[in-house]
Design a protein around this motif. Structure first.
Motif, PDB file in Angstrom:
ATOM      1  N   SER A  64     -74.407 -13.896 -64.245  1.00 55.94           N
ATOM      2  CA  SER A  64     -74.861 -12.737 -65.033  1.00 55.94           C
ATOM      3  C   SER A  64     -74.689 -11.401 -64.321  1.00 55.94           C
ATOM      4  O   SER A  64     -74.860 -10.351 -64.938  1.00 55.94           O
ATOM      5  CB  SER A  64     -76.337 -12.910 -65.380  1.00 55.94           C
ATOM      6  OG  SER A  64     -77.133 -12.858 -64.210  1.00 55.94           O
ATOM      7  N   ARG A  65     -74.404 -11.439 -63.002  1.00 53.52           N
ATOM      8  CA  ARG A  65     -74.279 -10.220 -62.202  1.00 53.52           C
ATOM      9  C   ARG A  65     -75.586  -9.427 -62.156  1.00 53.52           C
ATOM     10  O   ARG A  65     -75.585  -8.201 -62.125  1.00 53.52           O
ATOM     11  CB  ARG A  65     -73.141  -9.337 -62.713  1.00 53.52           C
ATOM     12  CG  ARG A  65     -71.784 -10.006 -62.647  1.00 53.52           C
ATOM     13  CD  ARG A  65     -70.685  -9.074 -63.087  1.00 53.52           C
ATOM     14  NE  ARG A  65     -69.385  -9.720 -63.024  1.00 53.52           N
ATOM     15  CZ  ARG A  65     -68.233  -9.122 -63.370  1.00 53.52           C
ATOM     16  NH1 ARG A  65     -68.244  -7.859 -63.791  1.00 53.52           N
ATOM     17  NH2 ARG A  65     -67.103  -9.785 -63.277  1.00 53.52           N
ATOM     18  N   GLU A  66     -76.705 -10.148 -62.167  1.00 47.94           N
ATOM     19  CA  GLU A  66     -78.022  -9.518 -62.081  1.00 47.94           C
ATOM     20  C   GLU A  66     -78.735 -10.006 -60.821  1.00 47.94           C
ATOM     21  O   GLU A  66     -78.173 -10.758 -60.020  1.00 47.94           O
ATOM     22  CB  GLU A  66     -78.854  -9.837 -63.330  1.00 47.94           C
ATOM     23  CG  GLU A  66     -78.218  -9.426 -64.641  1.00 47.94           C
ATOM     24  CD  GLU A  66     -78.038  -7.926 -64.804  1.00 47.94           C
ATOM     25  OE1 GLU A  66     -78.580  -7.170 -63.983  1.00 47.94           O
ATOM     26  OE2 GLU A  66     -77.353  -7.507 -65.750  1.00 47.94           O
ATOM     27  N   SER A  67     -79.987  -9.581 -60.668  1.00 52.87           N
ATOM     28  CA  SER A  67     -80.783  -9.921 -59.489  1.00 52.87           C
ATOM     29  C   SER A  67     -81.913 -10.862 -59.884  1.00 52.87           C
ATOM     30  O   SER A  67     -82.697 -10.562 -60.780  1.00 52.87           O
ATOM     31  CB  SER A  67     -81.360  -8.644 -58.871  1.00 52.87           C
ATOM     32  OG  SER A  67     -82.211  -8.947 -57.789  1.00 52.87           O
TER      33      SER A  67
ATOM     34  N   SER B 115     -76.241 -10.035 -57.260  1.00 51.13           N
ATOM     35  CA  SER B 115     -74.839  -9.673 -57.204  1.00 51.13           C
ATOM     36  C   SER B 115     -74.708  -8.298 -56.560  1.00 51.13           C
ATOM     37  O   SER B 115     -75.640  -7.494 -56.591  1.00 51.13           O
ATOM     38  CB  SER B 115     -74.245  -9.643 -58.614  1.00 51.13           C
ATOM     39  OG  SER B 115     -74.783  -8.550 -59.347  1.00 51.13           O
TER      40      SER B 115
ATOM     41  N   GLN C 147     -73.178  -5.772 -57.667  1.00 47.87           N
ATOM     42  CA  GLN C 147     -73.359  -4.782 -58.724  1.00 47.87           C
ATOM     43  C   GLN C 147     -74.841  -4.523 -58.970  1.00 47.87           C
ATOM     44  O   GLN C 147     -75.276  -3.374 -59.093  1.00 47.87           O
ATOM     45  CB  GLN C 147     -72.695  -5.259 -60.013  1.00 47.87           C
ATOM     46  CG  GLN C 147     -72.862  -4.276 -61.171  1.00 47.87           C
ATOM     47  CD  GLN C 147     -72.313  -4.835 -62.483  1.00 47.87           C
ATOM     48  OE1 GLN C 147     -72.111  -6.038 -62.615  1.00 47.87           O
ATOM     49  NE2 GLN C 147     -72.071  -3.955 -63.435  1.00 47.87           N
TER      50      GLN C 147
ATOM     51  N   ALA D 212     -77.028 -15.404 -60.412  1.00 43.21           N
ATOM     52  CA  ALA D 212     -76.535 -14.077 -60.025  1.00 43.21           C
ATOM     53  C   ALA D 212     -75.032 -13.970 -60.245  1.00 43.21           C
ATOM     54  O   ALA D 212     -74.533 -12.933 -60.704  1.00 43.21           O
ATOM     55  CB  ALA D 212     -76.877 -13.802 -58.566  1.00 43.21           C
ATOM     56  N   LEU D 213     -74.311 -15.037 -59.929  1.00 44.92           N
ATOM     57  CA  LEU D 213     -72.868 -15.037 -60.120  1.00 44.92           C
ATOM     58  C   LEU D 213     -72.511 -15.000 -61.602  1.00 44.92           C
ATOM     59  O   LEU D 213     -71.574 -14.303 -62.015  1.00 44.92           O
ATOM     60  CB  LEU D 213     -72.261 -16.285 -59.465  1.00 44.92           C
ATOM     61  CG  LEU D 213     -70.747 -16.437 -59.532  1.00 44.92           C
ATOM     62  CD1 LEU D 213     -70.065 -15.312 -58.766  1.00 44.92           C
ATOM     63  CD2 LEU D 213     -70.321 -17.783 -58.972  1.00 44.92           C
TER      64      LEU D 213
END
Length: 258
Positions: free
Chosen positions: A102-105, A124, A126, A99-100
């Motif tokens: 790629s800023r995804e779930s 994240s 975002q 998550a850190l």
């Protein structure tokens, strides 16, 4: 999840009936009276009423005297599982890192009957803002309409999968949900061949999901690891190009620990 076969003499019918009453409560029926609980649990009204009263007395249900609903005390079961089970503890650092990075779930799910259950997740800020709906620990999703479900169904032995799909009604959740058993079989076969699965707006509009299996060193699939994005922000080509390698590498790193 494997069911244990036990001798008839070891089977506590009263406990099983009580648990069936607890399982009668879900998102569709959050409040039940004795008649409704009896219908859902397959009990007589008198038996359902006794179980409801007992569960309320023990603190697992709240009641207004007519209807019953789940009380916070039921969370002790999920909390104890998440605190003590090995799988969630092992995968959580990897999910946090993904998550850190790629800023995804991301989440990890296991199969339970006709649903998958999220046992670990990380997202994240975002990703949480952009996704149309929220996933949390313990969320149950229909296996036939999710990427994790298809990966886990694809890991079944053919005879077990045939038994799973035979005569099963596949509810339509969105216009894109596959409800034809033959079409679902084809998707499962594709997921087994590709060693990953994609589900596009089949469980929820505005959700594109990709999953890969999590296997142990014996080759047994224990769970599925997935990422969820908005299709308006990322298409399938970009999903496969940018995020599939991350999932596959994470699965390889986790394998010796599972």
């Amino acid at each position: 999840m494997t069911e244990l076969a036990i001798a008839r003499a070891d089977y506590i019918e009263g406990l099983a009936k009580g648990l069936s009453v607890l399982e009668s409560f879900d998102t569709e029926r959050q409040r039940l009276n004795a008649t409704q609980a009896a219908e859902r649990a397959g009990l007589t009204r008198a038996a359902a009423r006794r179980h409801l009263l007992t569960l309320a007395h023990l603190g697992y249900l709240d009641t207004d005297g007519s209807h019953y609903w789940l009380a916070p005390k039921v969370l002790r079961f999920s909390g104890s599982y998440l605190a003590s089970a090995r799988l969630p503890r092992l995968v959580q650092p990897t999910l946090n890192r993904l998550a850190l990075l790629s800023r995804e779930s991301f989440s990890v799910a296991v199969l339970d009957g006709d649903e998958v259950v999220i046992v670990a997740r990380s997202a994240s800020p975002q990703a949480q803002r952009l996704l149309p709906y929220g996933l949390h620990l313990g969320t149950r999703l229909p296996a036939h309409a999710t990427s994790t479900g298809r990966v886990l169904l694809g890991a079944m032995r053919p005879t077990a999968f045939n038994a799973w799909v035979r005569g099963r009604e596949l509810p339509r959740l969105t216009p894109g949900t596959i409800v034809d058993p033959k079409a679902l079989r084809a998707r499962i076969e594709q997921a087994r061949s590709d060693d990953f699965a994609i589900a596009r707006e089949e469980h929820e509009l505005g959700v594109l999901a990709l999953a890969v299996p999590l296997r142990n060193m014996k080759g047994s699939t224990l769970a599925a690891l997935n990422v969820v994005v908005s299709p308006d922000r990322m298409g399938e080509d970009a999903l496969l190009r940018d995020l599939l390698p991350l999932l596959q590498e994470a699965a390889r790193e986790l394998r010796p620990m599972l």
